[in-house]
Design a protein around this motif. Structure first.
Motif, PDB file in Angstrom:
ATOM      1  N   ALA A  29      33.619  55.729  44.268  1.00 43.55           N
ATOM      2  CA  ALA A  29      33.784  54.820  45.401  1.00 43.55           C
ATOM      3  C   ALA A  29      34.766  53.703  45.068  1.00 43.55           C
ATOM      4  N   ARG A  30      34.701  53.214  43.840  1.00 45.05           N
ATOM      5  CA  ARG A  30      35.631  52.154  43.423  1.00 45.05           C
ATOM      6  C   ARG A  30      37.065  52.681  43.372  1.00 45.05           C
ATOM      7  N   PHE A  31      37.235  53.899  42.857  1.00 49.86           N
ATOM      8  CA  PHE A  31      38.572  54.491  42.801  1.00 49.86           C
ATOM      9  C   PHE A  31      39.097  54.777  44.207  1.00 49.86           C
ATOM     10  N   TYR A  32      38.233  55.322  45.061  1.00 43.87           N
ATOM     11  CA  TYR A  32      38.632  55.653  46.429  1.00 43.87           C
ATOM     12  C   TYR A  32      39.076  54.399  47.179  1.00 43.87           C
ATOM     13  N   LYS A  33      38.357  53.310  46.960  1.00 42.11           N
ATOM     14  CA  LYS A  33      38.668  52.051  47.633  1.00 42.11           C
ATOM     15  C   LYS A  33      39.834  51.327  46.965  1.00 42.11           C
ATOM     16  N   GLY A  34      40.208  51.751  45.770  1.00 38.58           N
ATOM     17  CA  GLY A  34      41.274  51.100  45.017  1.00 38.58           C
ATOM     18  C   GLY A  34      42.658  51.403  45.557  1.00 38.58           C
ATOM     19  N   THR A  35      43.658  51.046  44.777  1.00 40.24           N
ATOM     20  CA  THR A  35      45.040  51.179  45.237  1.00 40.24           C
ATOM     21  C   THR A  35      45.879  51.932  44.224  1.00 40.24           C
ATOM     22  N   VAL A  36      46.956  52.519  44.722  1.00 43.22           N
ATOM     23  CA  VAL A  36      47.978  53.148  43.893  1.00 43.22           C
ATOM     24  C   VAL A  36      49.323  52.594  44.353  1.00 43.22           C
ATOM     25  N   ASP A  37      50.064  51.929  43.450  1.00 43.50           N
ATOM     26  CA  ASP A  37      51.333  51.331  43.879  1.00 43.50           C
ATOM     27  C   ASP A  37      52.463  52.362  43.840  1.00 43.50           C
ATOM     28  N   ASN A  38      53.656  51.923  44.176  1.00 45.30           N
ATOM     29  CA  ASN A  38      54.804  52.830  44.268  1.00 45.30           C
ATOM     30  C   ASN A  38      55.164  53.459  42.931  1.00 45.30           C
ATOM     31  N   ASN A  39      54.746  52.842  41.850  1.00 43.83           N
ATOM     32  CA  ASN A  39      55.021  53.376  40.519  1.00 43.83           C
ATOM     33  C   ASN A  39      53.894  54.275  40.008  1.00 43.83           C
ATOM     34  N   GLY A  40      52.876  54.460  40.841  1.00 45.32           N
ATOM     35  CA  GLY A  40      51.761  55.314  40.442  1.00 45.32           C
ATOM     36  C   GLY A  40      50.680  54.594  39.657  1.00 45.32           C
ATOM     37  N   ALA A  41      50.803  53.277  39.508  1.00 49.66           N
ATOM     38  CA  ALA A  41      49.780  52.522  38.790  1.00 49.66           C
ATOM     39  C   ALA A  41      48.536  52.388  39.663  1.00 49.66           C
ATOM     40  N   VAL A  42      47.360  52.657  39.069  1.00 47.45           N
ATOM     41  CA  VAL A  42      46.116  52.638  39.838  1.00 47.45           C
ATOM     42  C   VAL A  42      45.316  51.382  39.533  1.00 47.45           C
ATOM     43  N   THR A  43      44.613  50.894  40.527  1.00 45.94           N
ATOM     44  CA  THR A  43      43.740  49.731  40.389  1.00 45.94           C
ATOM     45  C   THR A  43      42.425  50.041  41.085  1.00 45.94           C
ATOM     46  N   GLU A  44      41.323  49.942  40.361  1.00 46.36           N
ATOM     47  CA  GLU A  44      40.020  50.169  40.989  1.00 46.36           C
ATOM     48  C   GLU A  44      39.611  48.943  41.786  1.00 46.36           C
ATOM     49  N   ALA A  45      38.757  49.158  42.763  1.00 44.44           N
ATOM     50  CA  ALA A  45      38.249  48.066  43.587  1.00 44.44           C
ATOM     51  C   ALA A  45      36.851  47.688  43.130  1.00 44.44           C
ATOM     52  N   ASP A  46      36.488  46.429  43.334  1.00 47.59           N
ATOM     53  CA  ASP A  46      35.121  45.994  43.067  1.00 47.59           C
ATOM     54  C   ASP A  46      34.240  46.339  44.264  1.00 47.59           C
ATOM     55  N   LEU A  47      33.000  46.692  43.991  1.00 48.07           N
ATOM     56  CA  LEU A  47      31.981  46.726  45.026  1.00 48.07           C
ATOM     57  C   LEU A  47      31.225  45.412  44.968  1.00 48.07           C
ATOM     58  N   SER A  48      30.389  45.151  45.944  1.00 50.11           N
ATOM     59  CA  SER A  48      29.713  43.845  46.000  1.00 50.11           C
ATOM     60  C   SER A  48      28.844  43.599  44.787  1.00 50.11           C
ATOM     61  N   PHE A  49      28.354  44.681  44.158  1.00 49.45           N
ATOM     62  CA  PHE A  49      27.414  44.509  43.048  1.00 49.45           C
ATOM     63  C   PHE A  49      28.009  44.808  41.680  1.00 49.45           C
ATOM     64  N   THR A  50      29.209  45.404  41.611  1.00 47.08           N
ATOM     65  CA  THR A  50      29.750  45.762  40.290  1.00 47.08           C
ATOM     66  C   THR A  50      30.251  44.550  39.508  1.00 47.08           C
ATOM     67  N   SER A  51      30.354  43.411  40.176  1.00 50.88           N
ATOM     68  CA  SER A  51      30.721  42.179  39.472  1.00 50.88           C
ATOM     69  C   SER A  51      29.511  41.305  39.164  1.00 50.88           C
ATOM     70  N   PHE A  52      28.300  41.824  39.391  1.00 51.12           N
ATOM     71  CA  PHE A  52      27.100  41.064  39.034  1.00 51.12           C
ATOM     72  C   PHE A  52      27.116  40.748  37.533  1.00 51.12           C
ATOM     73  N   PRO A  53      26.574  39.598  37.136  1.00 52.17           N
ATOM     74  CA  PRO A  53      26.700  39.166  35.745  1.00 52.17           C
ATOM     75  C   PRO A  53      25.903  39.993  34.736  1.00 52.17           C
ATOM     76  N   THR A  54      24.864  40.695  35.171  1.00 55.06           N
ATOM     77  CA  THR A  54      24.033  41.464  34.246  1.00 55.06           C
ATOM     78  C   THR A  54      24.019  42.928  34.654  1.00 55.06           C
ATOM     79  N   VAL A  55      24.246  43.806  33.662  1.00 56.86           N
ATOM     80  CA  VAL A  55      24.216  45.244  33.900  1.00 56.86           C
ATOM     81  C   VAL A  55      23.368  45.894  32.811  1.00 56.86           C
ATOM     82  N   GLY A  56      22.469  46.758  33.210  1.00 51.80           N
ATOM     83  CA  GLY A  56      21.660  47.521  32.256  1.00 51.80           C
ATOM     84  C   GLY A  56      21.812  49.010  32.500  1.00 51.80           C
TER      85      GLY A  56
END
Length: 515
Positions: A74-101
């Protein structure tokens, strides 16, 4: 709303005692203690105050079947690919939460568990058998009390349960019901009414009429004092103070569940809307516990429909954002947890023929889920014995997959079918017209590996667009993969590291001091 804080005097008294046992070597407890930096001291006090707060508003989101690949795709799908083919993943509302287990999900009988047992583990802290809801394993004669029931009875929290699938499905049921088998649907519905929880919303009961000899599940709920609402307009009209409420989504799809997010019509309520309504109805000074299940992530992954899974993960992210916005208004009282009961489908980002590349933007050509394609198109193909080439025009319109002989073939790009792919689709189509879907026992091993128990043509379409996008699946069932838990707010720090899913209950119980 009054925040849950302890007084400065109480804090200072604790600080003095704690200092004596080495807990607060630098706490500002003495009246004549040096205070070289008042701001630093205030920061320290606020930090320590946080140790004694408990979450008054608890949001627990369960993405059924949502492993790390489901999140990452989902992050990749929502992300971007620029004209040079560089990819950037997108954050979801919870993937930037401070704690991950990271959480293990096995149950008493399997390393590839089901939703009944894993939701039981999360809700009660106990392992049980696959298919059992909140009862001890083997004898199935001792019920387990859930965190929702304890918060409701002991702390006076209001409780809400939401699911995008049936409201008596295994995961939501595990927070209010106690059954030897998850298939006791009518009895689960009766337990829903008897729970006294203030808010339920989701898909229809699976056996709403039971055996036909007694009141149906809607009537049972109404007799227990619930407002039973079955229209979107009725749900929208509800306001705070409405009393106990059960909302059955007006627009139902496969299995009498809510629509997949990608199939929902404009303006049709989705998971986010039911979370917002739940907050409105549950908000009160004593607090609330709201469990929200995105159940169709699981259903999509059972069917190996990567695009449908991605859109439902994105919709769950929107629902979590509604909780984040509430938390921003009550930062000292709110805890948000996002996790999964298990992983479904063995989803993988990467496929043999795409090697080190992925083309997830190809999935944007898919306009509907496999289930909607079945009901909208395939049933007519079967009834009318539609020619393969005619059916492929619908496939092109809804999935972008284009025959080499099609006049638009030159513009089809990466979704132009190879002769091998065309033959696979044709074989699946012929089987669909001849036998349709079948149970595993009635299929050859080869056919089951190709299509599972789904409509062969729809499965072949999903597999083809998945592979062209660089994605694949290993199973039509669940896997034993670990899942993540994301935490934000009061007590979030307890949910970091690697632990078993039963610990989610124990950590919540410890934070809220339930017995």
């Amino acid at each position: 709303m009054k925040e849950n804080k302890i007084s400065r005097r109480s804090f200072l008294k604790f600080g003095a005692a704690a200092s004596a046992v080495g807990m607060m070597a630098a706490a500002p407890v003495a009246a004549n203690a040096a205070q070289p930096n008042a701001d630093a001291a205030a920061d320290e006090e606020n930090c320590l105050l946080g140790l004694f707060q408990k979450p008054k508003y608890i949001f627990l989101f369960i993405g059924d079947g949502m492993g790390t690949a489901q999140i990452q795709s989902a992050r990749f799908y929502k992300g971007t690919v620029d004209n040079n083919g560089a990819v950037t993943e997108a954050d979801l509302s919870f993937t930037s939460f401070p704690t991950v287990g990271s959480v293990t999900t096995y149950d008493s009988t399997s390393f590839c568990p089901d939703s009944a047992s894993t939701a039981t583990s999360i809700a009660t802290g106990h392992k049980t058998e696959s298919g059992v809801i909140n009862m001890c394993p083997w004898t199935r004669d001792v019920p387990y009390e859930t965190i929702a029931e304890k918060l409701h009875a002991q702390k006076g929290y209001k409780v809400g349960i939401i699911s995008s699938v049936n409201i008596d499905h295994a995961t939501p049921a595990a927070f209010y019901a106690h059954q030897k088998t998850r298939k006791n649907y009518y009895q689960i519905g009766v337990e829903l009414a008897n729970s006294g929880f203030e808010y339920f919303a989701g898909g229809e009961f699976q056996k709403v009429n039971g055996d036909g000899t007694g009141p149906n599940n809607h009537e049972v709920a109404a007799q227990a004092g619930y407002n039973v609402v079955t229209t979107q307009a009725g749900a929208a009209a509800l306001t705070a103070g409405a009393g106990k409420t059960l909302i059955i989504a007006e627009n139902l799809a496969d299995g009498k569940a809510m629509n997949y997010a990608m199939d929902a019509a404009a303006g049709e309520w989705q998971l986010t809307d039911y979370v917002k309504k739940g907050i409105e109805l549950l908000d009160n000074p004593k607090g609330f516990f709201l469990m929200t299940e995105s159940g169709k992530i699981d259903w999509a992954c059972h069917a190996n429909d990567a695009a449908a899974s991605i859109h439902d993960v994105l919709e769950m992210s929107n629902a979590v954002q509604a909780a984040v916005e509430f938390q921003q208004k009550h930062p000292n009282d709110t805890l948000i947890l996002v996790t999964a009961d298990h992983e479904t489908g063995g989803m993988a980002i990467g496929y043999k023929t795409t090697n080190y590349d992925t083309f997830l933007t190809n999935l944007a050509h898919q306009k509907m889920s496999y289930a909607k394609f079945d009901s909208t198109y395939v049933q007519n193909y079967i009834a009318n014995k539609t020619p393969f080439e005619a059916a492929m025009q619908d496939v092109k319109a809804n999935f972008g997959l284009t025959l080499p002989s099609d006049p638009d073939a030159a513009n089809a790009g990466k979704l132009l079918l190879t002769d091998y792919e065309v033959q696979n689709l044709r074989t699946a189509y012929e089987r669909t017209l001849k036998v349709g879907s079948a149970s595993q026992k009635d299929m050859s091993q080869q056919d089951y590996e190709l299509y599972g128990t789904y409509i062969p043509f729809s499965m072949a379409i999903c597999h083809t667009i998945n592979h062209k996008s660089g994605m694949d699946h290993t199973t039509y069932a669940h896997t034993g993969a670990m899942v993540n838990v994301y935490a934000n707010g009061v007590g979030a720090e307890k949910f970091g590291g690697v632990f078993d899913n039963t610990e989610i209950y124990h950590k919540l119980a410890d934070l809220t001091k339930v017995k």
